[in-house]
Design a protein around this motif. Structure first.
Motif, PDB file in Angstrom:
ATOM      1  N   LYS A   1      -1.162   9.673  -3.279  1.00 30.03           N
ATOM      2  CA  LYS A   1      -2.057   9.609  -4.493  1.00 30.03           C
ATOM      3  C   LYS A   1      -3.582   9.963  -3.950  1.00 30.03           C
ATOM      4  N   THR A   2      -4.196   9.908  -5.069  1.00 32.84           N
ATOM      5  CA  THR A   2      -5.714  10.353  -4.776  1.00 32.84           C
ATOM      6  C   THR A   2      -6.467   9.361  -3.959  1.00 32.84           C
ATOM      7  N   LYS A   3      -7.214   9.652  -3.174  1.00 27.94           N
ATOM      8  CA  LYS A   3      -8.162   8.591  -2.434  1.00 27.94           C
ATOM      9  C   LYS A   3      -9.156   8.126  -3.103  1.00 27.94           C
TER      10      LYS A   3
ATOM     11  N   THR B   1      -9.111   0.468  -9.741  1.00 29.36           N
ATOM     12  CA  THR B   1      -8.433  -0.317  -8.758  1.00 29.36           C
ATOM     13  C   THR B   1      -7.246   0.405  -8.040  1.00 29.36           C
ATOM     14  N   ARG B   2      -7.332   0.409  -6.871  1.00 32.31           N
ATOM     15  CA  ARG B   2      -6.051   1.075  -6.113  1.00 32.31           C
ATOM     16  C   ARG B   2      -5.011   0.462  -6.834  1.00 32.31           C
ATOM     17  N   ASP B   3      -3.931   1.440  -6.867  1.00 34.20           N
ATOM     18  CA  ASP B   3      -2.479   1.074  -7.841  1.00 34.20           C
ATOM     19  C   ASP B   3      -1.877  -0.209  -7.298  1.00 34.20           C
TER      20      ASP B   3
ATOM     21  N   GLY C   1      -7.724  -7.001  -8.859  1.00 37.29           N
ATOM     22  CA  GLY C   1      -7.231  -6.216  -7.822  1.00 37.29           C
ATOM     23  C   GLY C   1      -8.394  -5.562  -7.002  1.00 37.29           C
ATOM     24  N   PHE C   2      -9.513  -5.120  -7.997  1.00 37.04           N
ATOM     25  CA  PHE C   2     -10.702  -4.402  -7.239  1.00 37.04           C
ATOM     26  C   PHE C   2     -11.567  -5.540  -6.423  1.00 37.04           C
TER      27      PHE C   2
ATOM     28  N   PRO D   1       1.011  -1.312  -0.107  1.00 38.58           N
ATOM     29  CA  PRO D   1      -0.137   0.225   0.004  1.00 38.58           C
ATOM     30  C   PRO D   1       0.930   1.246  -0.134  1.00 38.58           C
ATOM     31  N   MET D   2       2.015   1.081   0.361  1.00 41.22           N
ATOM     32  CA  MET D   2       2.842   2.521   0.464  1.00 41.22           C
ATOM     33  C   MET D   2       3.213   2.926  -1.142  1.00 41.22           C
TER      34      MET D   2
END
Length: 542
Positions: A237-239, A279-281, A304-305, A231-232
């Motif tokens: 980055k955008t929420k 999806t979060r990167d 990922g989603f 997650p780092m």
């Protein structure tokens, strides 16, 4: 005398607190467009779960509670949500919702074998009747504090969930947010938007949680649930809306922890994993480098989603545990319909969202209530989203007869199955009806699903009727989960008997509900119900 009055008052207060403590809190988690086999859990999917998508938190929830392997919804989102909130099938007088937007969605994309020869029913509602008693009003009247976090569909505007449907704490919000960036109008899907005047925003009250990711936030809220992702990677980055939704819900849980005298229901209709897929990167990165061992599931962004949803669920449940709420909180996790075509695969189930085949209707359904629901348990009892209303009433100790709600509930409480007092319900049949077109996915049709036989000889059958051509299909989904063998293509005496019996029951159900059917385009006549002899259904010629 004063001492007696004081004693009676204290006794009343103590009894009131004891009653409140016995009523479970409720957290109802509903994914959007998550297919039955999009999760991994062997319990919840009867061993058919994904071997590419990783869902350890949902899997753990299934191990802690009961999974229903035959849980059903309506064919798409809005009808499922109105059925949940009203407790009625689509033709119910206080529901009357069959599709999103309209039933006239043939849009010129119908397959060659689908005849657009019926003018669809035109009077479907945009949402449930506000004179009904919603599932939330029922619980609110019983003393519950009611909260909504996420998608609103079928209940009017986001503010209407408070004014018309009994919500005390309203975070009904959209996944898209509109604003201006550098003087130009912008729309952001799932991700926060930096507006020229307002700064970072998400829809409505979610703006409070719209700030970009910081290291401290990630260490506290994302790292504990990381599962091969880093997650780092998203620092600065955008929420993402899903993380912000969890922030809002957890703040609410903290607030309710401080008020133990009143039970609560938190309804959490996620927007995930509805398209467009965002999806979060860090999770996208994980799956881009992961080779799929499941031929059904190979799309990294969608995988990922799905896991992002799972980690959000894990974070919510971890906070339920750490706040000491778990022992007296009924948690339910489900989805609003089957997985979406070209985004995921529902195999071995046939077809996808929008259809009446298993891939459109069968969803995960998991329930946990420690000390009441046996851990690691599985039920093959067919259930439907309409069962939620009476089930939550049962769990909360609400006498529905005394509550005098205006609408007649179509569902059955499954609480006796959840608490182990019964293995199955007395009800044997479920029904669906669709008086219109949904692009290429659905057409005017009716469906009955029924358990037939006893013990080892019991099987579940589905009988479809297609109004456009007068044809039937019959499947034994106990033996043919993929619905590939239409038993009426070469019927035996036994299958003819089963079909005839189910057809009679279907006609009776349609008649009882005065279910609408539309009109024939060629002459304007009302389309009739299926014929009792299964042969004489009349289709006018052009």
């Amino acid at each position: 005398m004063k001492l007696i009055k004081l004693f009676l008052l204290l006794s009343f207060i103590v009894q009131g607190h004891a009653k409140a403590a016995s009523e479970p809190n409720i957290i109802f988690l509903m994914a959007d467009d998550l297919g039955w086999v999009d999760i991994h859990s062997p319990n919840a999917t009867a061993g058919h779960g994904s071997n590419y998508h990783e869902t350890p938190n949902i899997d753990k929830l299934a191990q802690q509670g009961m999974s229903f392997t035959h849980a059903y919804t309506q064919q798409n989102c809005q009808p499922t949500r109105t059925a949940l909130i009203s407790g009625q099938y689509a033709p119910g007088a206080y529901n009357n919702t069959y599709n999103v937007h309209s039933l006239d969605r043939a849009d010129g994309k119908l397959p060659e074998d689908v005849l657009a020869n019926i003018t669809p029913y035109q009077q479907q509602e945009k949402g449930i009747d506000t004179s009904s008693t919603s599932i939330f009003e029922m619980l609110q009247n019983a003393g519950y504090h009611t909260a909504w976090f996420g998608k609103n569909h079928g209940t009017g505007s986001d503010s209407d969930v408070t004014s018309n449907h009994g919500i005390d704490y309203n975070y009904a919000t959209k996944k898209k947010v509109k604003g201006k960036r550098n003087g130009k109008k912008r729309v952001s899907n799932y991700l926060a938007l930096k507006d020229d005047k307002q700064g970072w925003i998400l829809d409505g009250p979610m703006a409070k949680y719209a700030q970009p990711y910081t290291e401290d936030y990630i260490r506290k809220n994302l790292m504990p649930y990381a599962n091969g992702n880093n997650p780092m990677e998203v620092v600065g980055k955008t929420k993402h809306y899903s993380d912000a939704l969890a922030d809002a819900l957890i703040d609410y849980l903290i607030e309710r922890k401080a008020r133990p005298e009143q039970p609560f229901i938190a309804y959490v209709p996620f927007h995930a994993v509805h398209s467009g897929i965002v999806t979060r990167d860090d999770l996208h990165t994980k799956y881009k480098s992961k080779k799929s061992k499941d031929p059904r599931h190979k799309k990294a962004k969608y995988a990922g989603f799905v896991e992002q949803l799972d980690q959000t669920v894990g974070r919510i449940l971890a906070n339920v545990d750490s706040l000491g709420l778990a022992k007296n909180t009924l948690v339910i996790f489900t989805s609003d319909n089957g997985g979406v075509s070209k985004i995921t695969s529902n195999k071995p189930l046939r077809n996808f969202k929008g259809t009446f085949y298993e891939g459109g209707l069968r969803v995960p359904f998991i329930a946990r209530l420690p000390g009441v629901i046996a851990p690691n348990s599985v039920s093959a009892q067919p259930i439907h989203i309409i069962d939620t209303y009476p089930t939550l009433a049962d769990a909360a100790g609400v006498d529905l007869d005394a509550a005098k709600i205006p609408q007649e509930l179509d569902g059955a409480s499954i609480f006796s199955v959840l608490n182990g007092k019964k293995n199955s319900l007395d009800r044997n049949a479920l029904f669906w009806h669709f008086p219109g077109y949904m692009d290429s996915r659905n057409k005017p049709s009716s469906l009955i699903q029924k358990r037939i036989g006893l013990g080892k000889n019991q099987a579940t059958y589905k009988l479809f009727f297609d109004y456009t051509n007068g044809e039937y299909e019959l499947y034994n989904i106990t033996q043919d989960i993929s619905e590939m063998n239409n038993l009426l293509a070469a019927p035996t005496t036994e299958t003819k008997k089963i079909a005839a019996s189910m057809n009679t029951e279907l006609i009776q159900w349609l008649s009882n509900y005065k279910a609408p059917t539309g009109h024939w385009r060629v002459n304007g006549d009302v389309v009739t119900y299926p014929a009792t002899d299964m042969k004489s259904f009349s289709i006018p010629s052009n």
